[in-house]
Design a protein around this motif. Structure first.
Motif, PDB file in Angstrom:
ATOM      1  N   SER A 125       0.859  -1.189   0.000  1.00 35.13           N
ATOM      2  CA  SER A 125       0.000   0.000   0.000  1.00 35.13           C
ATOM      3  C   SER A 125       0.892   1.235   0.000  1.00 35.13           C
ATOM      4  O   SER A 125       1.756   1.385   0.861  1.00 35.13           O
ATOM      5  CB  SER A 125      -0.890   0.024   1.237  1.00 35.13           C
ATOM      6  OG  SER A 125      -1.718  -1.108   1.271  1.00 35.13           O
ATOM      7  N   ARG A 126       0.673   2.116  -0.985  1.00 38.43           N
ATOM      8  CA  ARG A 126       1.506   3.308  -1.083  1.00 38.43           C
ATOM      9  C   ARG A 126       0.672   4.465  -1.589  1.00 38.43           C
ATOM     10  O   ARG A 126      -0.400   4.278  -2.151  1.00 38.43           O
ATOM     11  CB  ARG A 126       2.693   3.083  -2.011  1.00 38.43           C
ATOM     12  CG  ARG A 126       2.256   2.770  -3.428  1.00 38.43           C
ATOM     13  CD  ARG A 126       3.417   2.826  -4.392  1.00 38.43           C
ATOM     14  NE  ARG A 126       3.026   2.431  -5.718  1.00 38.43           N
ATOM     15  CZ  ARG A 126       2.419   3.222  -6.600  1.00 38.43           C
ATOM     16  NH1 ARG A 126       2.143   4.461  -6.290  1.00 38.43           N
ATOM     17  NH2 ARG A 126       2.096   2.773  -7.799  1.00 38.43           N
ATOM     18  N   LYS A 127       1.197   5.676  -1.386  1.00 32.77           N
ATOM     19  CA  LYS A 127       0.561   6.871  -1.932  1.00 32.77           C
ATOM     20  C   LYS A 127       0.790   6.878  -3.441  1.00 32.77           C
ATOM     21  O   LYS A 127       1.783   6.334  -3.929  1.00 32.77           O
ATOM     22  CB  LYS A 127       1.168   8.132  -1.320  1.00 32.77           C
ATOM     23  CG  LYS A 127       0.755   8.383   0.100  1.00 32.77           C
ATOM     24  CD  LYS A 127       1.295   9.718   0.564  1.00 32.77           C
ATOM     25  CE  LYS A 127       0.815  10.031   1.963  1.00 32.77           C
ATOM     26  NZ  LYS A 127       1.349  11.325   2.433  1.00 32.77           N
ATOM     27  N   PRO A 128      -0.096   7.543  -4.194  1.00 29.92           N
ATOM     28  CA  PRO A 128       0.123   7.646  -5.638  1.00 29.92           C
ATOM     29  C   PRO A 128       1.373   8.480  -5.930  1.00 29.92           C
ATOM     30  O   PRO A 128       1.766   9.334  -5.136  1.00 29.92           O
ATOM     31  CB  PRO A 128      -1.125   8.355  -6.158  1.00 29.92           C
ATOM     32  CG  PRO A 128      -2.085   8.406  -5.035  1.00 29.92           C
ATOM     33  CD  PRO A 128      -1.345   8.139  -3.769  1.00 29.92           C
ATOM     34  N   PHE A 129       1.979   8.220  -7.091  1.00 32.56           N
ATOM     35  CA  PHE A 129       3.108   9.029  -7.529  1.00 32.56           C
ATOM     36  C   PHE A 129       2.601  10.425  -7.858  1.00 32.56           C
ATOM     37  O   PHE A 129       1.483  10.596  -8.334  1.00 32.56           O
ATOM     38  CB  PHE A 129       3.758   8.429  -8.777  1.00 32.56           C
ATOM     39  CG  PHE A 129       4.368   7.073  -8.547  1.00 32.56           C
ATOM     40  CD1 PHE A 129       5.321   6.880  -7.572  1.00 32.56           C
ATOM     41  CD2 PHE A 129       3.987   6.000  -9.321  1.00 32.56           C
ATOM     42  CE1 PHE A 129       5.890   5.641  -7.363  1.00 32.56           C
ATOM     43  CE2 PHE A 129       4.551   4.751  -9.128  1.00 32.56           C
ATOM     44  CZ  PHE A 129       5.504   4.567  -8.142  1.00 32.56           C
ATOM     45  N   LYS A 130       3.428  11.438  -7.624  1.00 32.70           N
ATOM     46  CA  LYS A 130       3.056  12.811  -7.959  1.00 32.70           C
ATOM     47  C   LYS A 130       3.419  13.086  -9.408  1.00 32.70           C
ATOM     48  O   LYS A 130       4.542  12.826  -9.829  1.00 32.70           O
ATOM     49  CB  LYS A 130       3.779  13.796  -7.048  1.00 32.70           C
ATOM     50  CG  LYS A 130       3.343  13.685  -5.606  1.00 32.70           C
ATOM     51  CD  LYS A 130       4.044  14.686  -4.743  1.00 32.70           C
ATOM     52  CE  LYS A 130       3.580  14.559  -3.307  1.00 32.70           C
ATOM     53  NZ  LYS A 130       4.277  15.482  -2.425  1.00 32.70           N
ATOM     54  N   ASP A 131       2.472  13.595 -10.169  1.00 33.69           N
ATOM     55  CA  ASP A 131       2.718  13.905 -11.577  1.00 33.69           C
ATOM     56  C   ASP A 131       3.755  15.004 -11.714  1.00 33.69           C
ATOM     57  O   ASP A 131       3.728  15.990 -10.991  1.00 33.69           O
ATOM     58  CB  ASP A 131       1.425  14.344 -12.267  1.00 33.69           C
ATOM     59  CG  ASP A 131       0.452  13.206 -12.443  1.00 33.69           C
ATOM     60  OD1 ASP A 131       0.906  12.051 -12.441  1.00 33.69           O
ATOM     61  OD2 ASP A 131      -0.757  13.469 -12.579  1.00 33.69           O
ATOM     62  N   GLY A 132       4.652  14.813 -12.665  1.00 28.61           N
ATOM     63  CA  GLY A 132       5.630  15.838 -12.974  1.00 28.61           C
ATOM     64  C   GLY A 132       6.807  15.928 -12.029  1.00 28.61           C
ATOM     65  O   GLY A 132       7.638  16.805 -12.165  1.00 28.61           O
ATOM     66  N   ARG A 133       6.905  15.037 -11.063  1.00 27.50           N
ATOM     67  CA  ARG A 133       7.991  15.099 -10.086  1.00 27.50           C
ATOM     68  C   ARG A 133       9.047  14.022 -10.344  1.00 27.50           C
ATOM     69  O   ARG A 133       9.855  13.712  -9.487  1.00 27.50           O
ATOM     70  CB  ARG A 133       7.434  14.917  -8.670  1.00 27.50           C
ATOM     71  CG  ARG A 133       6.416  15.926  -8.218  1.00 27.50           C
ATOM     72  CD  ARG A 133       6.975  17.255  -7.740  1.00 27.50           C
ATOM     73  NE  ARG A 133       8.115  17.156  -6.888  1.00 27.50           N
ATOM     74  CZ  ARG A 133       8.096  17.275  -5.569  1.00 27.50           C
ATOM     75  NH1 ARG A 133       6.962  17.462  -4.947  1.00 27.50           N
ATOM     76  NH2 ARG A 133       9.194  17.218  -4.869  1.00 27.50           N
ATOM     77  N   ASP A 134       9.033  13.429 -11.531  1.00 24.90           N
ATOM     78  CA  ASP A 134       9.950  12.338 -11.842  1.00 24.90           C
ATOM     79  C   ASP A 134      11.337  12.862 -12.184  1.00 24.90           C
ATOM     80  O   ASP A 134      11.488  13.911 -12.793  1.00 24.90           O
ATOM     81  CB  ASP A 134       9.442  11.526 -13.034  1.00 24.90           C
ATOM     82  CG  ASP A 134       8.035  11.001 -12.828  1.00 24.90           C
ATOM     83  OD1 ASP A 134       7.413  10.688 -13.835  1.00 24.90           O
ATOM     84  OD2 ASP A 134       7.594  10.892 -11.690  1.00 24.90           O
TER      85      ASP A 134
END
Length: 99
Positions: free
Chosen positions: A45-54
């Motif tokens: 279980s994890r938080k979603p990835f943040k868009d544009g922060r890769d």
């Protein structure tokens, strides 16, 4: 007399050019990926990835990741956090650079 300060404006992110890919317009195909597993509590279980922060690291040649046995020429790093214990994680995605 006091000068008015300019209000700081946020820059809009630049859009990535749509170059088209093989299979464009085709129905999606399901593929298997390894789940992200928390090293502390072994939860998926994890938080979603943040868009544009890769963050991206490109390589000049095709390499092989020894423990997974996958070939890659690009690593994409994404930040997330475990929902069960709060451990912060950086997830590495091994992929190929687009042509």
């Amino acid at each position: 007399m006091s000068k008015k300060k300019k209000k700081a404006t946020r820059r809009k992110p630049e859009l990535v050019e749509n170059i088209g890919r093989d299979g464009e317009g085709e129905d999606p195909v399901s593929v298997a990926v390894l789940p992200v597993v928390c090293p502390r509590c072994k939860s998926t279980s994890r938080k979603p990835f943040k868009d544009g922060r890769d963050r991206v690291r490109d390589f000049d040649s095709v390499m092989k990741e020894p423990s997974l046995g996958v070939f890659f020429s690009r690593i994409i790093y994404r930040r997330t956090e475990c929902l069960d214990c709060g451990q912060k994680m950086i997830v590495r995605e091994f992929t190929m650079k687009p042509d």
